[in-house]
Design a protein around this motif. Structure first.
Motif, PDB file in Angstrom:
ATOM      1  N   VAL A 133      -4.628  -7.768  -0.262  1.00 44.27           N
ATOM      2  CA  VAL A 133      -4.210  -6.541  -0.939  1.00 44.27           C
ATOM      3  C   VAL A 133      -3.480  -6.973  -2.196  1.00 44.27           C
ATOM      4  CG1 VAL A 133      -2.847  -4.454  -0.745  1.00 44.27           C
ATOM      5  CG2 VAL A 133      -4.038  -5.338   1.252  1.00 44.27           C
ATOM      6  N   LEU A 134      -4.064  -6.625  -3.335  1.00 39.36           N
ATOM      7  CA  LEU A 134      -3.486  -7.051  -4.607  1.00 39.36           C
ATOM      8  C   LEU A 134      -2.795  -5.889  -5.280  1.00 39.36           C
ATOM      9  CD1 LEU A 134      -6.528  -8.903  -6.228  1.00 39.36           C
ATOM     10  CD2 LEU A 134      -4.794  -9.863  -4.756  1.00 39.36           C
ATOM     11  N   GLU A 135      -1.628  -6.165  -5.809  1.00 43.37           N
ATOM     12  CA  GLU A 135      -0.969  -5.181  -6.669  1.00 43.37           C
ATOM     13  C   GLU A 135      -1.079  -5.738  -8.078  1.00 43.37           C
ATOM     14  OE1 GLU A 135       3.124  -4.481  -5.764  1.00 43.37           O
ATOM     15  OE2 GLU A 135       3.309  -2.933  -7.291  1.00 43.37           O
ATOM     16  N   LEU A 136      -1.763  -4.977  -8.957  1.00 47.33           N
ATOM     17  CA  LEU A 136      -2.089  -5.503 -10.272  1.00 47.33           C
ATOM     18  C   LEU A 136      -1.467  -4.688 -11.390  1.00 47.33           C
ATOM     19  CD1 LEU A 136      -5.912  -6.063  -9.763  1.00 47.33           C
ATOM     20  CD2 LEU A 136      -4.131  -7.783  -9.611  1.00 47.33           C
ATOM     21  N   ASP A 137      -1.048  -5.428 -12.418  1.00 52.29           N
ATOM     22  CA  ASP A 137      -0.636  -4.799 -13.660  1.00 52.29           C
ATOM     23  C   ASP A 137      -1.633  -5.302 -14.694  1.00 52.29           C
ATOM     24  OD1 ASP A 137       0.578  -3.682 -15.777  1.00 52.29           O
ATOM     25  OD2 ASP A 137       2.406  -4.885 -15.693  1.00 52.29           O
ATOM     26  N   GLY A 138      -2.679  -4.557 -14.905  1.00 53.33           N
ATOM     27  CA  GLY A 138      -3.789  -5.059 -15.713  1.00 53.33           C
ATOM     28  C   GLY A 138      -4.481  -6.173 -14.956  1.00 53.33           C
ATOM     29  N   GLU A 139      -4.533  -7.356 -15.578  1.00 52.98           N
ATOM     30  CA  GLU A 139      -5.152  -8.498 -14.927  1.00 52.98           C
ATOM     31  C   GLU A 139      -4.111  -9.352 -14.192  1.00 52.98           C
ATOM     32  OE1 GLU A 139      -8.410 -10.451 -14.894  1.00 52.98           O
ATOM     33  OE2 GLU A 139      -8.895  -8.325 -14.684  1.00 52.98           O
ATOM     34  N   VAL A 140      -2.852  -8.987 -14.316  1.00 50.60           N
ATOM     35  CA  VAL A 140      -1.781  -9.839 -13.781  1.00 50.60           C
ATOM     36  C   VAL A 140      -1.434  -9.429 -12.348  1.00 50.60           C
ATOM     37  CG1 VAL A 140       0.602 -10.602 -14.097  1.00 50.60           C
ATOM     38  CG2 VAL A 140      -0.860 -10.196 -16.080  1.00 50.60           C
ATOM     39  N   VAL A 141      -1.340 -10.421 -11.485  1.00 55.67           N
ATOM     40  CA  VAL A 141      -0.993 -10.158 -10.087  1.00 55.67           C
ATOM     41  C   VAL A 141       0.519  -9.931  -9.986  1.00 55.67           C
ATOM     42  CG1 VAL A 141      -0.973 -11.128  -7.767  1.00 55.67           C
ATOM     43  CG2 VAL A 141      -2.901 -11.592  -9.278  1.00 55.67           C
ATOM     44  N   VAL A 142       0.898  -8.721  -9.553  1.00 50.87           N
ATOM     45  CA  VAL A 142       2.324  -8.435  -9.358  1.00 50.87           C
ATOM     46  C   VAL A 142       2.737  -8.891  -7.969  1.00 50.87           C
ATOM     47  CG1 VAL A 142       4.062  -6.605  -9.302  1.00 50.87           C
ATOM     48  CG2 VAL A 142       2.155  -6.478 -10.915  1.00 50.87           C
ATOM     49  N   ASN A 143       1.855  -8.629  -7.004  1.00 51.96           N
ATOM     50  CA  ASN A 143       2.146  -9.014  -5.622  1.00 51.96           C
ATOM     51  C   ASN A 143       0.819  -9.135  -4.882  1.00 51.96           C
ATOM     52  OD1 ASN A 143       3.718  -9.712  -3.499  1.00 51.96           O
ATOM     53  ND2 ASN A 143       4.853  -7.779  -3.409  1.00 51.96           N
ATOM     54  N   VAL A 144       0.813  -9.941  -3.861  1.00 51.64           N
ATOM     55  CA  VAL A 144      -0.411 -10.082  -3.084  1.00 51.64           C
ATOM     56  C   VAL A 144      -0.031 -10.321  -1.629  1.00 51.64           C
ATOM     57  CG1 VAL A 144      -0.535 -12.515  -3.780  1.00 51.64           C
ATOM     58  CG2 VAL A 144      -2.513 -11.466  -2.740  1.00 51.64           C
ATOM     59  N   ALA A 145      -0.762  -9.652  -0.723  1.00 50.41           N
ATOM     60  CA  ALA A 145      -0.496  -9.836   0.698  1.00 50.41           C
ATOM     61  C   ALA A 145      -1.812 -10.073   1.424  1.00 50.41           C
ATOM     62  CB  ALA A 145       0.199  -8.608   1.264  1.00 50.41           C
ATOM     63  N   ILE A 195       0.820  -1.210   0.000  1.00 44.34           N
ATOM     64  CA  ILE A 195       0.000   0.000   0.000  1.00 44.34           C
ATOM     65  C   ILE A 195       0.858   1.267   0.000  1.00 44.34           C
ATOM     66  CG2 ILE A 195      -1.684   1.311   1.345  1.00 44.34           C
ATOM     67  CD1 ILE A 195      -2.662  -1.465   2.396  1.00 44.34           C
ATOM     68  N   GLU A 196       1.910   1.254   0.828  1.00 48.18           N
ATOM     69  CA  GLU A 196       2.656   2.504   1.024  1.00 48.18           C
ATOM     70  C   GLU A 196       3.268   3.080  -0.253  1.00 48.18           C
ATOM     71  OE1 GLU A 196       5.021   1.747   4.496  1.00 48.18           O
ATOM     72  OE2 GLU A 196       3.204   1.894   5.718  1.00 48.18           O
ATOM     73  N   PRO A 197       4.008   2.272  -1.041  1.00 45.17           N
ATOM     74  CA  PRO A 197       4.546   2.867  -2.281  1.00 45.17           C
ATOM     75  C   PRO A 197       3.445   3.329  -3.234  1.00 45.17           C
ATOM     76  CG  PRO A 197       5.157   0.528  -2.088  1.00 45.17           C
ATOM     77  CD  PRO A 197       4.456   0.899  -0.836  1.00 45.17           C
ATOM     78  N   ALA A 198       2.311   2.640  -3.209  1.00 44.96           N
ATOM     79  CA  ALA A 198       1.213   3.034  -4.108  1.00 44.96           C
ATOM     80  C   ALA A 198       0.633   4.375  -3.682  1.00 44.96           C
ATOM     81  CB  ALA A 198       0.137   1.958  -4.106  1.00 44.96           C
ATOM     82  N   LEU A 199       0.458   4.547  -2.370  1.00 49.12           N
ATOM     83  CA  LEU A 199      -0.093   5.814  -1.873  1.00 49.12           C
ATOM     84  C   LEU A 199       0.868   6.963  -2.136  1.00 49.12           C
ATOM     85  CD1 LEU A 199      -1.771   4.840   1.516  1.00 49.12           C
ATOM     86  CD2 LEU A 199      -2.885   5.508  -0.609  1.00 49.12           C
ATOM     87  N   ALA A 200       2.152   6.668  -2.093  1.00 53.92           N
ATOM     88  CA  ALA A 200       3.137   7.714  -2.336  1.00 53.92           C
ATOM     89  C   ALA A 200       3.280   8.003  -3.823  1.00 53.92           C
ATOM     90  CB  ALA A 200       4.481   7.294  -1.747  1.00 53.92           C
ATOM     91  N   GLY A 201       2.571   7.224  -4.643  1.00 56.26           N
ATOM     92  CA  GLY A 201       2.606   7.470  -6.079  1.00 56.26           C
ATOM     93  C   GLY A 201       3.884   7.013  -6.750  1.00 56.26           C
ATOM     94  N   ARG A 202       4.567   6.055  -6.160  1.00 53.51           N
ATOM     95  CA  ARG A 202       5.835   5.610  -6.735  1.00 53.51           C
ATOM     96  C   ARG A 202       5.667   4.439  -7.703  1.00 53.51           C
ATOM     97  NH1 ARG A 202       7.817   6.138  -1.350  1.00 53.51           N
ATOM     98  NH2 ARG A 202       7.893   3.895  -1.085  1.00 53.51           N
ATOM     99  N   THR A 203       4.437   3.928  -7.835  1.00 54.45           N
ATOM    100  CA  THR A 203       4.266   2.732  -8.668  1.00 54.45           C
ATOM    101  C   THR A 203       3.336   3.012  -9.846  1.00 54.45           C
ATOM    102  OG1 THR A 203       2.505   2.074  -7.167  1.00 54.45           O
ATOM    103  CG2 THR A 203       4.648   1.043  -6.843  1.00 54.45           C
TER     104      THR A 203
END
Lengths: 411, 172
Positions: free
Chosen positions: A43-55, A14-22
């Protein structure tokens, strides 16, 4: 290992996403989502439909069972164990009872041992039926759910017959069973055993060669044996990678060494292999239940709880005749028993994997510390490792194939 | 594999780090210094003869009134030898800390976070030691023996300000 295994936390995504770094998108799945099998937030980090990371974010069902147990006497804490893994309460009862019995070093009568094996195997069947039904449901195969719950209902009826409760059985007590098996127990189990093998064939007819099922499960959510062990994955999830480790064989308890059964293993460690392993496990469970039923019939009636009156209360009818029994009964329910100082760790093969119980005694009637090694909790760690680079739709299948029970994850 | 073989292997390499050895109901427990705890886990995992590659369980215990107050307990299992060893390490207030096993066994990650969350034991070298079961702004560590087990005051209009003042997480 090529890449070091990491287990991310929600904050790390969440943190890098909120800081706008991703450049990626962060999406919440759950806590209320039908495919999370309870109250699990991902918490999913997605690149389109692809899961980049999940916690996974867990803890929504935390009820402090371990803390509460410290304030109850050993016998009274049994009821709390039911409430952890609510799909396999008897397995939890057994694990806790075995740990305390190890502290006390008491002998369990054979009839109780056989009943424990029989009922925990029925429990494994009922738990796997829920897994099968919900797993198929998550992949849009509605009918399997209805078939699976038909048989599960029969197993729950057996539990009700035995303990009076369908789910929160509290039937295994320290020293044996809560009370004897009812007279019509064996015929009821045999009735169930007569139909179950053909019903497992039915589930297999619906799924095993079903092209839609194969497309969604073969080669999806792969994990290799080495990573699985490193991540502490246990149960059918581990055996699907080809590791034939089952506590019932490796460190037998309750007399499992005397039953003949096999440990089914997979090869590829994907969702399909987990499915095959669990289906094969159900067939083995039926085999064990059959053997246990025969033994129970041969053995005939007998004691179901340890004769040690310092651990288990005397039968009710004795109380009206014997002063000593009355004293034992009174002392046990007002004060409880006092195990020697020390600590004991016991693990069993629950439907979800290795369920462990660590009990510390300070010599008082209440446990100083009880800790449960919850297989669902530990299995969830491997989610990120398996989901990275796959589609969101695969993640749904993946969660179902890990078969977590959130009550046990959060305890 | 039996208890004596494992113990002999640990004694040969880490004799000085072993503080106590106990056998209870056939289970071997070895209490070590913090440095010895990490070294022992590494030795047990990497020695091909021992092959304790599976960290089965990790938890903490609060022995209030004892020195050291806290103890971290790790159960290592050798799948090949079907044998289990228990490693224990003590740590004391004010800042209880022990080395983390996560770099050796990724499965320790959640279990150490849980121990940190509920008992307040810090694991040095853990990649992301945050609360896991309780909310991030929870105050205290409930599995500690000096943490009360009791009812929770329910917030009504007349007392909510007083209650929320010490429970910021309840307002979310």
């Amino acid at each position: 290992m090529a890449e070091p295994i990491t287990v991310p936390t929600p904050q790390q995504i969440i943190e890098p996403a909120l800081a706008g770094r991703t450049e990626t998108m962060v999406l919440n799945m759950g806590p209320h989502h039908p495919s999370t099998h309870g109250v699990l937030r991902l918490v999913l980090e997605l690149d389109g439909e692809v899961v980049v990371n999940v916690a996974p974010d867990v803890g929504y069902l935390h009820t402090g069972i371990e803390k509460t147990m410290e304030s109850k006497t050993y016998q009274k804490a049994v009821v709390l164990t039911d409430r952890m893994d609510y799909l396999a309460p008897l397995s939890n009862n057994l694990c806790y009872a075995l740990a305390v019995e190890k502290l006390l070093d008491v002998e369990i009568p054979e009839r109780a041992q056989i009943a424990r094996v029989l009922l925990t195997e029925l429990q494994r069947l009922s738990s796997h039926l829920v897994w099968l039904g919900t797993h198929a449901l998550d992949l849009a195969a509605m009918s399997v759910f209805l078939y699976a719950f038909r048989e599960r209902e029969q197993i729950l009826d057996i539990f009700e017959l035995v303990s009076g409760a369908r789910m929160m059985t509290s039937y295994f007590r320290i020293g044996g069973l809560a009370y004897d098996l009812p007279a019509d127990f064996i015929p009821t189990v045999e009735q169930f055993l007569a139909i179950m093998p053909s019903r497992i064939d039915e589930y297999e007819d619906l799924l095993t060669a079903n092209p839609l099922w194969l497309e969604r499960t073969v080669g999806v959510g792969v994990i290799d044996a080495q990573s699985a062990i490193a991540l502490g994955l246990t149960g059918a999830n581990l055996r699907a990678t080809g590791v034939a480790y089952d506590v019932r064989k490796a460190m037998p308890y309750s007399g499992y060494e005397t039953y003949s059964f096999e440990i089914p293993i997979g090869k590829n460690g994907d969702i399909y292999d987990r499915y095959r392993v669990r289906i094969a496990e159900m067939r083995q469970s039926v085999k064990i239940v059959q053997q246990a039923t025969e033994r129970l019939r041969e053995l005939g009636p007998g004691p179901v709880v340890t004769p040690n009156r310092k651990v288990a209360p005397p039968p009710k009818r004795e109380i009206t005749e014997s002063m000593e029994s009355l004293i034992h009964h009174f002392k046990l329910w007002t004060e409880g028993f006092k195990p020697p100082r020390g600590d004991a760790y016991v693990s069993i093969e629950s439907p979800r994997g290795i369920l462990g119980c660590y009990v510390v005694s300070d010599g008082s009637p209440k446990p100083w510390r009880v800790h449960f090694r919850a297989p669902s909790f530990i299995n969830l760690q491997s989610l990120a490792h398996m989901a990275k680079g796959r589609l969101v739709a695969d993640l749904v299948a993946l969660i179902a194939s890990l078969d977590p029970v959130l009550g046990e994850v959060d305890r | 594999m039996d208890n004596q073989t494992v113990l002999a292997a640990l004694r040969a390499q880490l004799g000085k780090e072993i503080l106590a050895v106990s056998e209870f109901r056939g289970d071997l427990s070895v209490t070590l210094t913090p440095a010895g705890y990490l070294a022992a886990a590494q030795l047990l995992r990497d020695d091909p003869e021992l092959a304790y590659t599976f960290l089965e369980n990790l938890c903490g215990v609060d022995y209030l009134g004892r020195k050291p107050r806290f103890e971290v307990v790790a159960h290592l299992t050798s799948m090949r030898h079907r044998h289990r060893v228990c490693l224990k390490v003590g740590c004391d207030e004010p800042n209880p800390a022990v080395p983390s096993l996560t770099p050796l066994f990724p499965t320790a990650n959640y279990q150490e976070r849980e121990t940190f969350d509920l008992l307040g034991i810090t694991f040095t070298g853990h990649p992301s030691l945050t609360r896991i079961l309780l909310p991030d702004d929870w105050i205290g560590h409930p599995l500690r023996k000096d943490h009360p087990l009791g009812d929770e005051e329910i917030a009504f209009s007349f007392n909510q300000d007083r209650i929320y003042a010490r429970k910021p997480f309840a307002r979310e």
